[in-house]
Scaffold this active site. Structure first.
Site, PDB file in Angstrom:
ATOM      1  N   ASN A   1     -37.598  22.732  53.676  1.00 34.64           N
ATOM      2  CA  ASN A   1     -38.343  23.750  54.412  1.00 34.64           C
ATOM      3  C   ASN A   1     -38.391  23.490  55.921  1.00 34.64           C
ATOM      4  OD1 ASN A   1     -39.974  21.612  53.124  1.00 34.64           O
ATOM      5  ND2 ASN A   1     -41.629  22.430  54.376  1.00 34.64           N
TER       6      ASN A   1
ATOM      7  N   GLN B   1     -37.689  27.303  48.768  1.00 30.96           N
ATOM      8  CA  GLN B   1     -36.948  27.850  49.906  1.00 30.96           C
ATOM      9  C   GLN B   1     -35.513  28.225  49.543  1.00 30.96           C
ATOM     10  OE1 GLN B   1     -38.289  28.635  52.712  1.00 30.96           O
ATOM     11  NE2 GLN B   1     -40.169  27.419  52.808  1.00 30.96           N
TER      12      GLN B   1
ATOM     13  N   SER C   1     -42.422  30.174  44.551  1.00 27.40           N
ATOM     14  CA  SER C   1     -43.648  30.722  45.118  1.00 27.40           C
ATOM     15  C   SER C   1     -43.455  32.183  45.504  1.00 27.40           C
ATOM     16  CB  SER C   1     -44.004  29.912  46.369  1.00 27.40           C
ATOM     17  OG  SER C   1     -45.131  30.475  47.003  1.00 27.40           O
TER      18      SER C   1
ATOM     19  N   HIS D   1     -45.096  33.929  47.966  1.00 25.59           N
ATOM     20  CA  HIS D   1     -45.217  34.291  49.388  1.00 25.59           C
ATOM     21  C   HIS D   1     -44.084  33.772  50.265  1.00 25.59           C
ATOM     22  CE1 HIS D   1     -46.939  30.584  51.416  1.00 25.59           C
ATOM     23  NE2 HIS D   1     -47.097  30.242  50.154  1.00 25.59           N
TER      24      HIS D   1
ATOM     25  N   THR E   1     -57.275  33.635  33.392  1.00 25.18           N
ATOM     26  CA  THR E   1     -56.890  35.046  33.369  1.00 25.18           C
ATOM     27  C   THR E   1     -55.825  35.305  34.429  1.00 25.18           C
ATOM     28  OG1 THR E   1     -59.081  35.663  32.629  1.00 25.18           O
ATOM     29  CG2 THR E   1     -57.757  37.409  33.641  1.00 25.18           C
TER      30      THR E   1
ATOM     31  N   CYS F   1     -49.866  19.743  61.636  1.00 22.40           N
ATOM     32  CA  CYS F   1     -51.181  19.609  62.254  1.00 22.40           C
ATOM     33  C   CYS F   1     -52.242  19.550  61.174  1.00 22.40           C
ATOM     34  CB  CYS F   1     -51.469  20.792  63.176  1.00 22.40           C
ATOM     35  SG  CYS F   1     -50.508  20.741  64.671  1.00 22.40           S
TER      36      CYS F   1
HETATM   37  C1  LIG Z   1     -44.328  26.591  50.820  1.00 23.35           C
HETATM   38  C2  LIG Z   1     -43.703  25.501  50.053  1.00 23.35           C
HETATM   39  C3  LIG Z   1     -44.351  24.920  48.952  1.00 23.35           C
HETATM   40  C4  LIG Z   1     -45.765  25.294  48.551  1.00 23.35           C
HETATM   41  O1  LIG Z   1     -45.851  26.604  48.081  1.00 23.35           O
HETATM   42  P1  LIG Z   1     -47.248  27.340  47.915  1.00 23.35           P
HETATM   43  O2  LIG Z   1     -46.952  28.529  47.067  1.00 23.35           O
HETATM   44  O3  LIG Z   1     -47.683  27.709  49.298  1.00 23.35           O
HETATM   45  O4  LIG Z   1     -48.200  26.388  47.260  1.00 23.35           O
HETATM   46  C5  LIG Z   1     -43.680  23.937  48.256  1.00 23.35           C
HETATM   47  N1  LIG Z   1     -42.443  23.555  48.589  1.00 23.35           N
HETATM   48  C6  LIG Z   1     -41.778  24.086  49.639  1.00 23.35           C
HETATM   49  C7  LIG Z   1     -40.389  23.635  49.945  1.00 23.35           C
HETATM   50  C8  LIG Z   1     -42.389  25.078  50.404  1.00 23.35           C
HETATM   51  O5  LIG Z   1     -41.734  25.592  51.449  1.00 23.35           O
END
Ligand SMILES: *Cc1c(COP(=O)(O)O)cnc(C)c1O
Length: 407
Positions: free
Chosen positions: A179, A207, A227, A229, A267, A352
């Protein structure tokens, strides 16, 4: 008033940076897609239909009536979409609250299941904190962690992994795409080594999914964390792909009503689930278009950077996904650059945590010195980034970087 020469010079530079920032800084260029992506409007529209009384608001576990059945059907449709995106079967997909939870379930659930066979876990120093912290927790429970040694390009190779594996290794956890640098791990080549060892292979594909074809990766890996988002879906939803034989073996980390085959009680948030399903469908349909678009943006950004002196990239440029670029601006503090960039959102090579600036563990693991790490920033972009935005940022950087160096 007498102003010393050095102070006068500083003031002149300060004001030129401010002027540059005012001229160029158009608030709102978002180049932090690796932190989170905006939700695709098509995804958001779907989600709205699963909340209110006139929508599909039922509890998907309440299958004794139509309200619950309609929600359950939507959940299973979404499960099929996510399964297709990771080249897996729908029954192998377990919903979670995000990749952090998927990773916790994958690592703790499989290590604890196999603890009588061995107490050794292998991972890399480049992993996301969710993986490293889960490994550290397992260490506190009596497991031993081995970190793979990286090659000169900062990659995990077959040789590095072979050296880290031991007869008592029960779990290997590696990421598909880093990432911070965008570096790709050749999961398909590493899988057979893990399997020969009889260990479980977990892949953090957050990613990589939506960017890379997942067929060979799904064959090589047992567990895959993703994930919502990071693929233009909502926050607060993720999935763990559990290869079928492991479904009954994994030790659940959340106990309750026995949802998700008992692997993850709670749920299901129907609106989030359908959002992730819609995002997965879009990723499959638009994957190639996205890739083409992001590749040209990436090329353009690198062309701009190439015109700024003493600027280089971190990590392997060859084994990398376009859209995530870690850049070192020699002699420029990342924090100062981010402030000078004003409305351009990027991320620094440092995490940070509260007020403390700690150099990125990923860049340090690549063997880069602290000075270099603290002068590096990450640009990440995607589906909604425009060529104009990349040009804009390129021009701003060309003005700001030399000015900051004079300070
Ligand atoms: C964002 C990310 C995560 C964590 O994902 P979340 O859904 O925000 O908990 C884990 N691994 C990588 C490589 C990510 O970029």
């Amino acid at each position: 008033m007498l102003v010393p020469e050095h102070a006068r010079r500083r003031r002149r530079v300060d004001s030129s940076i401010h002027a540059a920032a005012q001229v160029f800084a158009d608030p709102g260029v978002y180049l932090d897609y690796a932190a989170t992506t905006p939700v695709d409007p098509a995804v958001s529209r779907v989600m709205g239909g699963f909340l209110t009384k006139d929508g599909t608001f039922g509890n998907p576990a309440s299958v004794t009536h139509g309200f619950g059945q309609a929600a359950a059907e939507a959940v299973e449709n979404a499960r099929r979409e996510v399964a297709a995106l990771v080249s897996s079967r729908p029954e192998e997909i377990v919903w979670t609250s995000g990749a952090t939870e998927s990773i916790n379930l994958a690592m703790k659930g499989s290590a604890l299941a196999r603890r009588d066979r061995g107490r050794h876990i292998v991972t890399s120093p480049l992993e996301h904190r969710a993986v490293l912290d889960s490994a550290e927790w397992l260490e506190s429970q009596g497991f031993e962690i081995g970190y793979v040694e990286l090659d000169d390009h900062g990659r995990v190779t077959r040789k590095g992994l072979s050296r880290a594996l031991r007869p008592d290794t029960v779990l290997v956890s590696l990421m598909l795409v880093n990432n911070e640098t965008g570096t790709i791990t050749d999961i398909a080549a590493l899988g057979p080594l893990v399997r020969e060892q009889g260990a479980i292979f977990h892949v953090d594909a957050v990613q990589g999914v939506g960017r890379l074809r997942m067929g060979d990766i799904a064959t090589a890996a047992d567990l895959i964390s993703i994930s919502g988002h990071k693929i233009y879906g909502p926050k607060g939803i993720g999935a763990l792909r559990v290869r079928r034989p492991l479904l009954s073996e994994l030790v659940p980390q959340m106990h309750g009503g026995g949802h998700e085959l008992g692997l993850r009680s709670g749920t299901l948030p129907t609106h989030q689930v359908v959002g992730m399903g819609a995002a997965a469908k879009l990723a499959r349909e638009h994957g190639e278009a996205d890739a083409g678009h992001v590749t040209s943006l990436d090329r353009k950004l690198r062309a701009h950077l190439g015109r700024i002196e003493r600027t280089s990239t971190n990590g392997s440029l060859r084994h990398r996904v376009p859209g995530i670029l870690s850049v070192h601006f020699e002699g420029v503090a990342a924090e100062a650059l981010m402030i000078a960039l004003g409305g351009v959102a990027i991320s620094s090579g440092s995490a940070c945590t509260s007020a403390e600036v700690t150099p990125s563990h990923v860049l340090l693991a690549l063997g880069l010195g602290e000075e270099r790490v603290l002068s590096s920033v990450r640009f990440s972009f995607g589906r909604f980034t425009t060529m104009d935005e990349i040009d804009h940022v390129g021009w701003v950087l060309a003005g700001i970087v030399p000015a900051l160096r004079k300070l």
